[in-house]
Enzyme design. Structure first.
Site, PDB file in Angstrom:
ATOM      1  CB  CYS A 178      -0.996  -0.028   1.161  1.00  0.00           C
ATOM      2  SG  CYS A 178      -0.266  -0.029   2.813  1.00  0.00           S
ATOM      3  CG  ASN A 195       4.285  -1.682   5.274  1.00  0.00           C
ATOM      4  OD1 ASN A 195       5.391  -1.982   5.699  1.00  0.00           O
ATOM      5  ND2 ASN A 195       3.319  -2.572   5.199  1.00  0.00           N
ATOM      6  CB  CYS A 217      -3.797   1.572   7.084  1.00  0.00           C
ATOM      7  SG  CYS A 217      -3.561   3.050   8.111  1.00  0.00           S
ATOM      8  NE  ARG A 218      -4.500   1.589   1.784  1.00  0.00           N
ATOM      9  CZ  ARG A 218      -4.254   2.321   0.704  1.00  0.00           C
ATOM     10  NH1 ARG A 218      -5.119   2.287  -0.303  1.00  0.00           N
ATOM     11  NH2 ARG A 218      -3.192   3.081   0.630  1.00  0.00           N
ATOM     12  CB  SER A 219       0.093  -3.607   2.858  1.00  0.00           C
ATOM     13  OG  SER A 219       0.946  -2.698   3.498  1.00  0.00           O
ATOM     14  CG  ASP A 237      -5.052   5.905   2.317  1.00  0.00           C
ATOM     15  OD1 ASP A 237      -5.132   5.585   3.524  1.00  0.00           O
ATOM     16  OD2 ASP A 237      -4.094   6.521   1.831  1.00  0.00           O
TER      17      ASP A 237
HETATM   18  P1  4NP Z   1      -1.830   2.780   4.144  1.00  0.00           P
HETATM   19  O1  4NP Z   1      -2.411   4.155   4.723  1.00  0.00           O
HETATM   20  O2  4NP Z   1      -1.267   3.094   2.772  1.00  0.00           O
HETATM   21  O3  4NP Z   1      -3.022   1.890   4.077  1.00  0.00           O
HETATM   22  O4  4NP Z   1      -0.785   2.311   5.120  1.00  0.00           O
HETATM   23  C1  4NP Z   1      -1.635   5.324   4.786  1.00  0.00           C
HETATM   24  C2  4NP Z   1      -0.798   5.535   5.858  1.00  0.00           C
HETATM   25  C3  4NP Z   1      -0.058   6.687   5.935  1.00  0.00           C
HETATM   26  C4  4NP Z   1      -0.149   7.637   4.939  1.00  0.00           C
HETATM   27  C5  4NP Z   1      -0.982   7.434   3.858  1.00  0.00           C
HETATM   28  C6  4NP Z   1      -1.721   6.268   3.778  1.00  0.00           C
HETATM   29  N1  4NP Z   1       0.598   8.842   5.034  1.00  0.00           N
HETATM   30  O5  4NP Z   1       0.426   9.713   4.164  1.00  0.00           O
HETATM   31  O6  4NP Z   1       1.394   8.991   5.973  1.00  0.00           O
END
Ligand code: 4NP
Length: 161
Positions: free
Chosen positions: A8, A11, A13-15, A126
């Site tokens: 994702c 790294n 939340c989703r993954s 997201d």
């Molecule tokens: P993820 O979510 O891609 O599912 O881990 C996010 C976590 C952090 C950020 C964006 C998306 N960020 O911009 O810090």
């Protein structure tokens, strides 16, 4: 050994959730020595960090533990992997861009191409900047999709034999 990596943006939340859910399925089926699972982000902001608290809480509610630490996906990682699953289209676009060669690109798929309830939109949304409901939506998508990924991995690796 077959190695799958979920990717994702951050790294956290989703993954990490997809990793935790698939790890649990694989452990329950006694396939831990046949299938290796990891996750990574296309970005580097959260390298070394545990998963987001909100994602951990949602996972724990369903009995899933998240043990990953943030890492950034590197182009050479393709060579070590059998399947690279992008959580949304923008993650896929980045992975296509950094992929070393067309042969490695064959390892790339969208996570929700395995979602039995997917319609036209194959993004896992997201949840990072939204409210708690986003984490629940992500959980439901991941929970119904990971068993299909495991089925696919079993056919790939002849793990039914
Ligand atoms: P993820 O979510 O891609 O599912 O881990 C996010 C976590 C952090 C950020 C964006 C998306 N960020 O911009 O810090």
């Amino acid at each position: 050994m077959i190695h799958v990596c979920f990717v994702c943006l951050g790294n956290i939340c989703r993954s990490p959730l997809a990793q935790g859910v698939l790890e649990q399925l694989v452990t329950n089926e006694g396939l831990g020595d046949r299938i290796q699972i990891s996750s990574a982000g296309t970005g580097n902001w959260h390298v070394g960090s545990p998963p987001d608290n909100r994602m951990q809480k949602t996972a724990n509610k369903y009995g899933v533990q998240l043990n990953s630490r943030g890492q950034q996906f590197q182009p050479e990682d393709f060579f070590e992997l059998d399947l690279v699953l992008a959580m949304d289209y923008s993650n896929l676009a980045v992975l296509e861009e950094i992929c070393p060669n067309p042969k490695e690109a064959e390892k790339l798929r969208l996570f929700r191409s395995f979602d039995p309830e997917a319609g036209g939109d194959l993004d896992v949304p997201d949840p990072y900047y939204g409210g708690g409901k986003g984490f629940e939506i992500v959980y439901q998508m991941v929970d119904r999709t990971c068993p299909k990924i495991l089925e696919f991995l079993k056919t790939q690796a002849n793990l039914n034999a």
